[in-house]
Design an enzyme around this catalytic site. Structure first.
Site, mmCIF file in Angstrom:
data_model
loop_
_atom_site.group_PDB
_atom_site.id
_atom_site.type_symbol
_atom_site.label_atom_id
_atom_site.label_comp_id
_atom_site.label_asym_id
_atom_site.label_seq_id
_atom_site.Cartn_x
_atom_site.Cartn_y
_atom_site.Cartn_z
ATOM 1 N N LYS A 27 0.829 -1.201 0.000
ATOM 2 C CA LYS A 27 0.000 0.000 0.000
ATOM 3 C C LYS A 27 0.871 1.262 0.000
ATOM 4 O O LYS A 27 0.664 2.180 -0.795
ATOM 5 C CB LYS A 27 -0.940 0.006 1.203
ATOM 6 C CG LYS A 27 -1.945 1.134 1.201
ATOM 7 C CD LYS A 27 -2.981 0.947 2.303
ATOM 8 C CE LYS A 27 -3.871 -0.233 2.033
ATOM 9 N NZ LYS A 27 -4.886 -0.458 3.071
ATOM 10 N N ARG A 97 -3.688 2.889 8.422
ATOM 11 C CA ARG A 97 -3.957 1.607 7.744
ATOM 12 C C ARG A 97 -2.700 0.746 7.704
ATOM 13 O O ARG A 97 -1.587 1.250 7.661
ATOM 14 C CB ARG A 97 -4.418 1.838 6.296
ATOM 15 C CG ARG A 97 -5.657 2.708 6.123
ATOM 16 C CD ARG A 97 -5.841 3.021 4.641
ATOM 17 N NE ARG A 97 -6.877 4.010 4.408
ATOM 18 C CZ ARG A 97 -8.109 3.736 3.987
ATOM 19 N NH1 ARG A 97 -8.461 2.495 3.768
ATOM 20 N NH2 ARG A 97 -8.976 4.699 3.778
ATOM 21 N N GLY A 106 -8.292 -7.380 4.187
ATOM 22 C CA GLY A 106 -9.153 -7.500 5.353
ATOM 23 C C GLY A 106 -8.543 -8.200 6.554
ATOM 24 O O GLY A 106 -9.179 -8.325 7.592
ATOM 25 N N MET A 108 -5.783 -7.361 8.366
ATOM 26 C CA MET A 108 -5.228 -6.503 9.410
ATOM 27 C C MET A 108 -6.112 -5.276 9.593
ATOM 28 O O MET A 108 -7.146 -5.150 8.952
ATOM 29 C CB MET A 108 -3.783 -6.155 9.091
ATOM 30 C CG MET A 108 -2.852 -7.358 9.261
ATOM 31 S SD MET A 108 -1.156 -6.969 8.826
ATOM 32 C CE MET A 108 -1.288 -6.648 7.082
ATOM 33 N N ARG A 351 -3.262 -1.937 -6.141
ATOM 34 C CA ARG A 351 -2.429 -3.125 -5.941
ATOM 35 C C ARG A 351 -2.778 -4.120 -7.037
ATOM 36 O O ARG A 351 -3.855 -4.045 -7.630
ATOM 37 C CB ARG A 351 -2.663 -3.745 -4.562
ATOM 38 C CG ARG A 351 -4.096 -4.182 -4.320
ATOM 39 C CD ARG A 351 -4.302 -4.600 -2.875
ATOM 40 N NE ARG A 351 -5.721 -4.887 -2.584
ATOM 41 C CZ ARG A 351 -6.227 -5.060 -1.389
ATOM 42 N NH1 ARG A 351 -5.436 -4.985 -0.328
ATOM 43 N NH2 ARG A 351 -7.504 -5.313 -1.214
ATOM 44 N N HIS A 467 -15.776 -8.672 1.374
ATOM 45 C CA HIS A 467 -14.733 -9.516 1.960
ATOM 46 C C HIS A 467 -14.857 -10.954 1.460
ATOM 47 O O HIS A 467 -13.879 -11.574 1.033
ATOM 48 C CB HIS A 467 -14.839 -9.478 3.494
ATOM 49 C CG HIS A 467 -13.911 -10.450 4.174
ATOM 50 N ND1 HIS A 467 -14.310 -11.717 4.534
ATOM 51 C CD2 HIS A 467 -12.613 -10.349 4.533
ATOM 52 C CE1 HIS A 467 -13.291 -12.347 5.085
ATOM 53 N NE2 HIS A 467 -12.253 -11.531 5.099
ATOM 54 N N SER A 777 13.616 -43.956 -10.373
ATOM 55 C CA SER A 777 12.444 -43.131 -10.088
ATOM 56 C C SER A 777 12.391 -42.944 -8.582
ATOM 57 O O SER A 777 12.309 -43.928 -7.835
ATOM 58 C CB SER A 777 11.165 -43.807 -10.591
ATOM 59 O OG SER A 777 10.055 -42.988 -10.318
ATOM 60 N N CYS A 844 8.267 -39.941 -8.710
ATOM 61 C CA CYS A 844 6.889 -40.401 -8.909
ATOM 62 C C CYS A 844 6.050 -40.344 -7.639
ATOM 63 O O CYS A 844 4.934 -40.855 -7.602
ATOM 64 C CB CYS A 844 6.873 -41.820 -9.474
ATOM 65 S SG CYS A 844 7.590 -43.061 -8.383
ATOM 66 N N TYR A 864 12.335 -35.929 -15.459
ATOM 67 C CA TYR A 864 10.881 -35.788 -15.460
ATOM 68 C C TYR A 864 10.342 -35.860 -14.036
ATOM 69 O O TYR A 864 11.012 -36.333 -13.111
ATOM 70 C CB TYR A 864 10.211 -36.866 -16.328
ATOM 71 C CG TYR A 864 10.313 -38.271 -15.770
ATOM 72 C CD1 TYR A 864 9.361 -38.759 -14.860
ATOM 73 C CD2 TYR A 864 11.347 -39.129 -16.148
ATOM 74 C CE1 TYR A 864 9.451 -40.040 -14.342
ATOM 75 C CE2 TYR A 864 11.441 -40.404 -15.630
ATOM 76 C CZ TYR A 864 10.487 -40.865 -14.729
ATOM 77 O OH TYR A 864 10.582 -42.133 -14.203
#
Length: 887
Positions: A27, A97, A106, A108, A351, A467, A777, A844, A864
């Site tokens: 902010k 703020r 919302g 804080m 923002r 909110h 693997s 895997c 992979y």
């Protein structure tokens, strides 16, 4: 040089800039940036995140020199505004703020109208010529301050306000008079003294430092802690505090306040999307207390609620121009807050806006087409974890449904579950595996834990920027907001919908977050369709990644789904899952209960054609792609019944006595089966089992090569190897079977034989094991269990405590433990390649679909990753991020 803790902005000049988010918070950095590029921003200053860090390090004490810096910056604000903080005749009022470097909507605290007392309120009346406005601002300040700073339950004062409206026979706050508000201010202060045993502070300096301390303190409130955990925001980042001159949207009908997004945050459509309220302050819009109005005519709007474009056309046109300036400047979709005072527009915040996965993809692709960003930036704009929202079914449009209410489509997706009315109930239900829909009149930041636990959220009040809507979109949760068709009764644990339909706690409902519909019961779903912008983005993704992405699949259907999601082969086919099929479980049990080799081979002969059929189906779906098949892994007792009635039924079917069967079950029972007679140990003691499976694999491959012209390279994987001698013997057995089959069919089929690295000893001796293995693997599920000494099935009882209390940063079964298990993977890679430079390396375990684990796999040089079908696109995107983030 002394540290600088306070940064000023105002009158087109700013000491900060947008790149300073770590120091000034999002902010503060963006207020400075908007000031510098000439947008209308009221003057103020930002107290840095470093102060927050010092505040907690030094038992909530501020660093030396801070108070003097704040005082000096406050004087600059006074000079620009021509008003003095605390002056009775010409007072300056400010807002205080929070502003962390990562957006936490919302979570804080905020205090508005700070500086009001019984003296300065007279100065505000003189400035504004409006006694009602002044006392409305005063009562709002007392309500906020008593809650945020003094810790008083906000419902106590809210109850007094509701009593006053009832006494006056009115429904809206805007219907109360100046005298009503003045009386309420006195009543509020008396109630604070009665409840807390202390008076409301009258000195503006005391108010200011009380508010600054409360904002820093809110960094560690429970809702902020929960939000940080859900979004992987480190606790040591801290928050900044922004102190800014007040602007008023509640001074009359030429005043307003609103929240807007430069594009639709649900769909990504390129139009100005927002909500506003005439004669209101900011919290009125997001709290859902009044129904907000749409910002422009493009938005679907409720009847009788005119758009800002109609009511305040000049301000709207100015705001639309600012929208274009901000998008071009930040090259991203912005979430903005604004206030209009007496027809003059002021910007309070910008923002990067939170958005759904669908919107993130559309915005990224559109911005490339518009020339705002390049393809690499577009790929990085979509977070891998976001894709999970897109990869799950939506409601079947052909299914019958009973719609009982309709609200605003605040966050898309479909969700079904049992109705609950509190966040705590939602969290408790989720812990025992129940799916629930959280129903609230309106949500507040205190509900964050329940919103996370619920499948979806339904609110009776609030708009598309409330909110509930903003947080649900950030979480990827389905949400229907502002559903005025329902009347919620918390005491009766029920709500009434259209047609007087009553829904009680525990009743199942379905939400459609894309249409805003609420339906009774569970509505069937259909698989996701991933085309259009998604396909375009994934084309860019595949151009940048180096890691291949395979899937874990045991059936032709799963293989087909995974291939449609972009899987480049199968990294793990678990053959034991096939053994549980109804048409073969009896033969499997017959094999287990056989007393000799002949009996086992007879039973295995029944299973062979079934296994071959399985592999033919999978090979067909994966035509031209590699398929790794793991030979039988679990201990044999898992295939036998444990309950008395099931034992009796099986004994009767197999023609043995109950006692014989019980004896066999007891004989095979193991105290710790995870470390028992399983994997390659089974293959060594009962080689005929693995021989049958290898034969089935090779016969399936040979038939497809011979009869259908396929090119197939089966990868035969031997599990749970701890010593090279185990693999050496089983490899020799497998080669003998493979060569027999090839000779029988008269065809050439290349095949590979490798192993899973899932025990620490295998990783430590990977150089030896690589002499016999053509691929590794890494089975990170078992490797995590054996490295930590944890049972995955039992650790759920205490692992959440470990994570919550900071003993572990994350659940190691969800995200790979890179410092421990990861070192073993790295060692296994290095040692394996030292012996066999061209060895194929993959992973895997479930970690193959976890974004941070995929990035780790890229860094250590795996070929992979393999994951469940629905996580294949997530792994593909994470693999691209791994390459682009490293540049």
């Amino acid at each position: 040089m002394a540290s600088k803790y306070v940064y000023f902005f105002g009158n087109g000049q700013a000491e900060g800039r947008s790149e300073m988010k770590n120091l000034l918070g999002g902010k503060g950095a963006n207020l400075a940036e908007m000031t510098s590029i000439g947008l209308p921003v009221l003057p103020g200053f930002t107290i840095t995140t470093e102060v927050c860090t010092e505040f907690y390090k030094n038992e909530r004490q501020y660093p030396a020199g801070l108070k003097e810096e704040v005082a000096a910056n406050l004087k600059q604000v006074e000079a620009l505004m021509g008003r003095t903080f605390g002056d009775a005749a010409n007072p300056l009022l400010v807002s205080v703020r929070s502003g962390a470097r990562a957006s936490m909507p919302g979570m804080m605290d905020t205090i508005l109208n700070l500086g009001l007392n019984d003296s300065t309120v007279q100065g505000i009346i003189a400035q504004s010529g409006d006694e009602r406005f002044a006392y409305d601002a005063y009562r709002r300040f007392v309500q906020m301050y008593s809650d945020v700073v003094m810790g008083m339950e906000k419902d106590i004062l809210e109850h007094l306000l509701e009593q006053k409206k009832e006494e006056r026979g009115v429904h809206l706050d805007t219907d109360l008079t100046a005298a009503d508000w003045k009386e309420l201010v006195g009543a509020f202060k008396a109630k604070i003294r009665e409840t807390l045993g202390q008076s409301f502070p009258e000195d503006p300096q005391d108010q200011l430092w009380g508010a600054i301390g409360a904002v820093f303190g809110s960094w560690m409130n429970q809702r902020a802690i929960t939000y940080r955990k859900l979004n992987n925001i480190p606790a040591d980042w801290g928050t900044a505090v922004n102190v800014q001159s007040m602007v008023y949207g509640n001074m009359g009908d030429d005043c307003a306040t609103g929240v807007a997004f430069t594009r639709d945050p649900s769909t990504g459509d390129n139009y100005f999307y927002g909500e506003y309220l005439v004669n209101a302050q900011g919290e009125d819009v997001v709290a859902g207390i009044r129904t907000p109005q749409p910002s422009n005519l493009h938005q679907k709007k409720p009847v009788d609620l005119p758009a800002m474009e109609e009511v305040l056309p000049e301000c709207y046109q100015q705001l639309a121009k600012i929208r274009d300036i901000l998008e071009k400047h930040y090259t991203d979709m912005q979430d903005i807050e604004f206030t209009i005072e007496k027809g003059k527009l002021f910007m309070l915040q910008t923002r990067n806006g939170k958005r759904t996965a669908k919107a993130a993809i559309k915005i990224a692709v559109d911005m490339v087409k518009e020339g705002l960003i390049d393809e690499k930036t577009a790929v990085l704009r979509v977070q891998p974890s976001q894709l999970d929202q897109l990869l799950h079914p939506s409601l079947d449009p052909k299914a019958p449904k009973k719609v009982v209410a309709k609200g605003l489509p605040a966050s898309p997706g479909a969700a079904s579950g049992a109705v609950v009315f509190t966040a705590d109930e939602a969290e408790a239900a989720a812990k025992i595996g129940l799916k629930v829909i959280l129903v609230r009149v309106e949500t507040s930041p205190e509900d964050i834990h329940g919103m996370h636990a619920a499948q979806g959220i339904l609110t009776a009040r609030g708009g598309m920027t409330s909110h509930a809507a903003v947080v649900a979109r950030g979480m990827g949760k389905c949400c229907v907001a502002g559903c005025s068709d329902i009347k919620v009764d918390y005491a009766g644990e029920s709500f009434v919908a259209k047609g007087n339909v009553q829904i009680k706690k525990g009743d199942v409902v379905t939400l459609d977050g894309s249409t805003g519909e609420v339906m009774v019961g569970e509505v069937p779903t259909v698989p996701p369709q991933l085309t259009g912008d998604f396909a375009i983005l994934m084309t860019w993704v595949d151009q940048h990644r180096k890691l291949k992405v395979r899937t874990n699949a045991d059936t032709p259907h799963d293989s087909k789904v995974a291939r449609e999601f972009g899987a480049e082969g199968i990294g793990l086919c678990r053959t034991e899952h096939m053994f549980f099929e109804a048409d073969r479980i009896m033969a499997v049990r017959e094999m287990i209960l056989a007393e000799d080799l002949e009996g086992r081979e007879k039973a295995l002969a029944k299973i062979l054609p079934m296994q071959k059929g399985d592999f033919i189906g999978i090979f067909r779906e994966m035509k031209g792609l590699p398929v790794t098949i793991r030979l039988l892994d679990p201990p044999l007792h898992e295939f036998l019944p444990q309950e008395e009635k099931d034992i009796e039924a099986l004994a009767k079917t197999l023609g043995v006595t109950n006692q014989q069967l019980k004896h066999k079950v007891e004989f095979l029972h193991e105290f710790n089966p995870m470390l028992g007679h399983r994997g390659c140990r089974l293959g060594l003691t009962y080689p005929e089992i693995y021989d049958m499976q290898v034969q089935a694999i090779m016969e399936a491959a040979c038939e497809l090569v011979k009869n259908e012209g396929y090119t197939i390279v089966p990868e035969i994987m031997i599990p749970l190897v701890a010593a090279v001698e185990e693999l050496k013997r089983l490899r020799a057995n497998a080669i003998a079977v493979c060569e027999d089959v090839l000779a029988k069919y008269g065809v050439k089929v290349e095949y590979l034989i490798g192993t899973m690295i899932e025990l620490p000893r295998a990783a430590l001796t990977a150089d030896e094991i690589a002499t016999e293995a053509e691929f590794f693997s890494f089975g990170t599920n078992d490797l995590t269990q054996t490295t930590f000494g944890l049972s995955r099935d039992d650790a759920g009882k205490f692992l959440p405590f470990y994570v919550e209390s900071g003993l572990l940063p994350e659940d190691p079964f969800v995200s790979l433990d890179q410092n421990g298990v990861g070192l073993l993977v790295q060692m296994g890679c290095d040692k394996g390649r030292a012996t066999r430079p061209n060895i194929k390396l993959g992973i895997c375990g479930e970690h193959g679909g976890d974004p941070s684990s995929v990035i780790f796999c890229h860094k250590v040089g795996l070929d992979y990753v393999s994951c469940s079908p629905f996580r294949v696109p997530i792994a593909r995107l994470a693999a691209a991020h791994a390459v682009l983030d490293a540049k």
